[in-house]
Design a protein around this motif. Structure first.
Motif, PDB file in Angstrom:
ATOM      1  N   ASN A 145     144.183  68.358  50.088  1.00 11.24           N
ATOM      2  CA  ASN A 145     145.567  67.985  50.375  1.00 11.24           C
ATOM      3  C   ASN A 145     146.408  67.757  49.125  1.00 11.24           C
ATOM      4  N   LEU A 146     145.909  68.180  47.963  1.00 10.99           N
ATOM      5  CA  LEU A 146     146.667  68.000  46.736  1.00 10.99           C
ATOM      6  C   LEU A 146     147.734  69.082  46.616  1.00 10.99           C
ATOM      7  N   ASN A 147     148.875  68.706  46.046  1.00 12.96           N
ATOM      8  CA  ASN A 147     149.988  69.650  45.914  1.00 12.96           C
ATOM      9  C   ASN A 147     150.469  69.765  44.471  1.00 12.96           C
ATOM     10  N   ASP A 148     149.621  69.383  43.525  1.00 13.13           N
ATOM     11  CA  ASP A 148     149.984  69.442  42.118  1.00 13.13           C
ATOM     12  C   ASP A 148     150.092  70.890  41.646  1.00 13.13           C
ATOM     13  N   ASN A 149     150.788  71.061  40.538  1.00 14.30           N
ATOM     14  CA  ASN A 149     150.899  72.368  39.896  1.00 14.30           C
ATOM     15  C   ASN A 149     149.725  72.519  38.937  1.00 14.30           C
ATOM     16  N   PHE A 150     148.661  73.189  39.399  1.00 15.61           N
ATOM     17  CA  PHE A 150     147.460  73.382  38.596  1.00 15.61           C
ATOM     18  C   PHE A 150     147.493  74.769  37.961  1.00 15.61           C
ATOM     19  N   ILE A 151     147.145  74.843  36.677  1.00 12.17           N
ATOM     20  CA  ILE A 151     147.195  76.123  35.965  1.00 12.17           C
ATOM     21  C   ILE A 151     145.812  76.650  35.609  1.00 12.17           C
ATOM     22  N   SER A 152     144.787  75.790  35.627  1.00 14.59           N
ATOM     23  CA  SER A 152     143.418  76.221  35.309  1.00 14.59           C
ATOM     24  C   SER A 152     142.446  75.442  36.171  1.00 14.59           C
ATOM     25  N   ILE A 153     141.269  76.043  36.434  1.00 11.58           N
ATOM     26  CA  ILE A 153     140.292  75.417  37.318  1.00 11.58           C
ATOM     27  C   ILE A 153     138.883  75.836  36.938  1.00 11.58           C
ATOM     28  N   LEU A 154     137.925  74.892  37.082  1.00 12.44           N
ATOM     29  CA  LEU A 154     136.501  75.139  36.869  1.00 12.44           C
ATOM     30  C   LEU A 154     135.718  74.510  38.006  1.00 12.44           C
ATOM     31  N   GLN A 155     134.621  75.154  38.430  1.00 11.07           N
ATOM     32  CA  GLN A 155     133.702  74.558  39.397  1.00 11.07           C
ATOM     33  C   GLN A 155     132.392  74.231  38.712  1.00 11.07           C
ATOM     34  N   VAL A 156     131.928  73.010  38.902  1.00 15.49           N
ATOM     35  CA  VAL A 156     130.670  72.555  38.321  1.00 15.49           C
ATOM     36  C   VAL A 156     129.507  73.192  39.061  1.00 15.49           C
ATOM     37  N   ASN A 157     128.458  73.547  38.332  1.00 18.73           N
ATOM     38  CA  ASN A 157     127.273  74.182  38.901  1.00 18.73           C
ATOM     39  C   ASN A 157     126.288  73.146  39.420  1.00 18.73           C
ATOM     40  N   GLY A 158     125.635  73.467  40.530  1.00 15.90           N
ATOM     41  CA  GLY A 158     124.467  72.722  40.973  1.00 15.90           C
ATOM     42  C   GLY A 158     124.720  71.376  41.592  1.00 15.90           C
ATOM     43  N   THR A 159     125.918  71.090  42.093  1.00 12.78           N
ATOM     44  CA  THR A 159     126.190  69.803  42.731  1.00 12.78           C
ATOM     45  C   THR A 159     126.136  69.949  44.243  1.00 12.78           C
ATOM     46  N   ASP A 160     125.668  68.891  44.925  1.00 10.84           N
ATOM     47  CA  ASP A 160     125.645  68.911  46.387  1.00 10.84           C
ATOM     48  C   ASP A 160     127.070  68.894  46.942  1.00 10.84           C
ATOM     49  N   GLU A 161     127.924  68.111  46.293  1.00 14.47           N
ATOM     50  CA  GLU A 161     129.333  68.070  46.669  1.00 14.47           C
ATOM     51  C   GLU A 161     130.119  68.970  45.731  1.00 14.47           C
ATOM     52  N   THR A 162     131.060  69.727  46.270  1.00 15.66           N
ATOM     53  CA  THR A 162     131.885  70.569  45.424  1.00 15.66           C
ATOM     54  C   THR A 162     132.654  69.710  44.428  1.00 15.66           C
ATOM     55  N   THR A 163     132.457  69.992  43.142  1.00 14.28           N
ATOM     56  CA  THR A 163     133.135  69.264  42.072  1.00 14.28           C
ATOM     57  C   THR A 163     133.918  70.264  41.236  1.00 14.28           C
ATOM     58  N   LEU A 164     135.199  70.007  41.098  1.00  8.76           N
ATOM     59  CA  LEU A 164     136.087  70.886  40.352  1.00  8.76           C
ATOM     60  C   LEU A 164     136.742  70.114  39.211  1.00  8.76           C
ATOM     61  N   TYR A 165     137.111  70.828  38.171  1.00  6.52           N
ATOM     62  CA  TYR A 165     137.970  70.288  37.132  1.00  6.52           C
ATOM     63  C   TYR A 165     139.208  71.173  37.058  1.00  6.52           C
ATOM     64  N   VAL A 166     140.352  70.547  36.843  1.00  6.83           N
ATOM     65  CA  VAL A 166     141.601  71.288  36.784  1.00  6.83           C
ATOM     66  C   VAL A 166     142.431  70.823  35.592  1.00  6.83           C
ATOM     67  N   ILE A 167     143.336  71.687  35.166  1.00  8.55           N
ATOM     68  CA  ILE A 167     144.379  71.337  34.209  1.00  8.55           C
ATOM     69  C   ILE A 167     145.705  71.527  34.928  1.00  8.55           C
ATOM     70  N   ASP A 168     146.594  70.524  34.831  1.00 11.40           N
ATOM     71  CA  ASP A 168     147.888  70.661  35.488  1.00 11.40           C
ATOM     72  C   ASP A 168     148.939  71.164  34.511  1.00 11.40           C
ATOM     73  N   ASP A 169     150.173  71.274  34.999  1.00 10.97           N
ATOM     74  CA  ASP A 169     151.229  71.832  34.165  1.00 10.97           C
ATOM     75  C   ASP A 169     151.682  70.899  33.050  1.00 10.97           C
ATOM     76  N   LYS A 170     151.169  69.675  33.045  1.00 10.26           N
ATOM     77  CA  LYS A 170     151.414  68.743  31.942  1.00 10.26           C
ATOM     78  C   LYS A 170     150.232  68.751  30.968  1.00 10.26           C
ATOM     79  N   TYR A 171     149.278  69.642  31.201  1.00 13.37           N
ATOM     80  CA  TYR A 171     148.102  69.847  30.347  1.00 13.37           C
ATOM     81  C   TYR A 171     147.173  68.639  30.332  1.00 13.37           C
TER      82      TYR A 171
END
Length: 339
Positions: A145-171
């Motif tokens: 339900n997030l509506n931020d302006n994200f410019i980059s994204i990574l998914q972590v390997n090997g986690t039971d729960e989906t874990t993502l890292y993002v960079i927003d437009d403010k870096y």
């Protein structure tokens, strides 16, 4: 002697190692000859960035140790942009190249990511949050339900729960959990321009000062001894053989940077810079250059005999190539370190 073949073979037999060309003491120079039209698979009216080849079940079946590298059934994700003279990006959409046919998924898409698990999950950063790929519909569907302006994204390997890292437009960098509903700022970092993840879940990034760092269990570590204020800087997602290090391009030079803070300078000189790189598949690699995507299928090159002209140059490495071609990616799906 064809540069694409040389480059692909050198990548496989020790990309960015201190001396990937063995005892030749020669520089491998990548220039416009690398982008031969015989390897072109897609053309656009816009620049192409953020190439991403999923190493999960979308492209590679975990139960099949003899993955078919000789077909065209890969799903490759990328973003089209117009890049201004000041480097600013005017985004033109996020696409998937599937069976060599391009499909636009998001007008406002920015970047894509996947883990190396046994699912077909792919996630997208967009100007209004995060989306998830639906391969049956060849479509992107809102995730969380997030509506931020994200410019980059990574998914972590090997986690039971989906874990993502993002960079927003403010870096700023954030950790995303709770199926896309929880956002936690990553402390100790700011003005993050680009980041990549290795297969042990170490995050490498550089900031607005072009200083390069790694985030792991020990915290945030700055790499020392690298060239200051390069005109060109690019972190590359690693090939699947690289567990705890990634390639880094500074101007024309290629370094290997390790999770423990070490750095090595390679014998590669990259004069003509691609706008996008996808080394993840190791034996099959994609590059974007001058609004086109090029595919280098190393196993196909070996089987076809094209490598004979450089076989003596690489001595015993043809056997290494064949060995890697039949190696299972099951080890990649074991749980790596968590951060």
């Amino acid at each position: 002697m064809k540069l694409p073949i040389l480059f692909a073979a050198a990548l496989l037999t020790g990309f960015c190692s201190a001396n990937p060309l063995g005892n030749k003491n020669e520089k491998l120079i990548i220039d416009s000859d690398f982008f031969d039209s015989q390897f072109k698979i897609y053309s656009s009216q816009h620049d192409i960035i953020n190439l991403m080849l999923p190493l999960n079940a979308l492209n590679f079946d975990e139960d099949n140790d003899d993955d078919d590298y000789s077909n065209n059934h890969f799903s490759l994700f990328f973003t089209e942009v117009d890049i201004g003279a000041d480097g600013e990006k005017d985004y033109k959409g996020l696409y998937v190249l599937r069976d060599r046919q391009a499909h636009k998924l998001l007008d406002n898409g920015r970047d894509s990511t996947s883990s190396n698990g046994d699912k077909k999950d792919v996630y997208f950063a967009a100007s209004d949050g995060i989306y998830k790929y639906n391969p049956e519909k060849t479509a992107a569907e809102k995730y969380g339900n997030l509506n931020d302006n994200f410019i980059s994204i990574l998914q972590v390997n090997g986690t039971d729960e989906t874990t993502l890292y993002v960079i927003d437009d403010k870096y700023e960098m954030y950790k995303i959990t709770g199926e896309g509903t929880k956002k936690e700022k990553v402390n100790g970092v700011s003005k993050v321009q680009q980041f990549v993840l290795d297969f042990e879940n170490n995050i490498y990034f550089y900031d607005q000062n072009k200083d390069v760092y790694v985030i792991n269990e020990q915290g945030v570590t700055k790499f020392e001894g690298l060239k200051k204020d390069p005109k060109y800087i690019q972190l590359l997602k690693p090939a699947f053989l690289f567990l705890n290090y990634v390639p880094l391009i500074l101007d024309d030079k290629v370094y290997l940077i390790y999770a423990d803070g070490r750095t090595e300078l390679s014998d590669f000189v990259i004069k003509n810079k691609p706008t996008g790189y996808a080394l993840e598949g190791t034996l099959i690699q994609f590059y974007a250059y001058e609004k086109k995507i090029y595919e280098y299928n190393l196993l196909q090159i070996v089987i076809s005999g094209m490598l004979e002209e450089v076989k003596s140059y690489f001595d015993d490495n043809v056997e290494t190539i064949k060995e890697v071609a039949t190696r299972s990616r099951g080890s990649l799906r074991s749980k790596p370190n968590q951060i």
